[in-house]
Enzyme design. Sequence first.
Site: not given
Length: 134
Positions: A49-51, A96
């Site tokens: 839950f981040h890029a 992702r």
Amino acid sequence: MSLIQWTSFPPLGDERGSLVALESGKTIPFLIERVYYLFGTVQGVSRGFHAHRHLQQVAVCVTGRCRMVLDDGEWREEVWLDSPTKGLLIGNMVWREMHDFTSDCVMLVLASQHYDETDYIRNYEDFLREVKNG
Ligand code: T46
């Protein structure tokens, strides 16, 4: 163009068993600055839950499997990481999420940079804003 890009790790070894070698500039398309692995993920828990603004990575499940979702702000695709001979390339500015980890899952990740929390975008709306603004 698909967000899903694989790099294959030819299995080496002999009659005793298999072996995979990961080398910068060969199967890994960047200089490896950091290696880490995810393991012991609690059943039912999702991760990611981040890029990353700049980081390039290759992820491979050396045992077990999980479902990876990639999102570039326009397209969202998902794929199973379930082979120790297939690495998934994850470029910068790609959101992702990782779901459905099996209890035996060990995900090895090769990264192009040292750990830097300021490189993370951990809020999806912020991610979309940064994609839009280039
Ligand atoms: C990614 C996916 C595939 C560090 O101190 N050093 C490190 O090198 C890493 C990767 C993490 N950490 C710390 C930061 C957090 O306090 O470990 C904790 C867990 O990290 P995070 O919540 O970012 O973990 P995941 O599983 O959500 O994501 C990880 C990577 O961080 C990330 O870059 O792409 O795996």
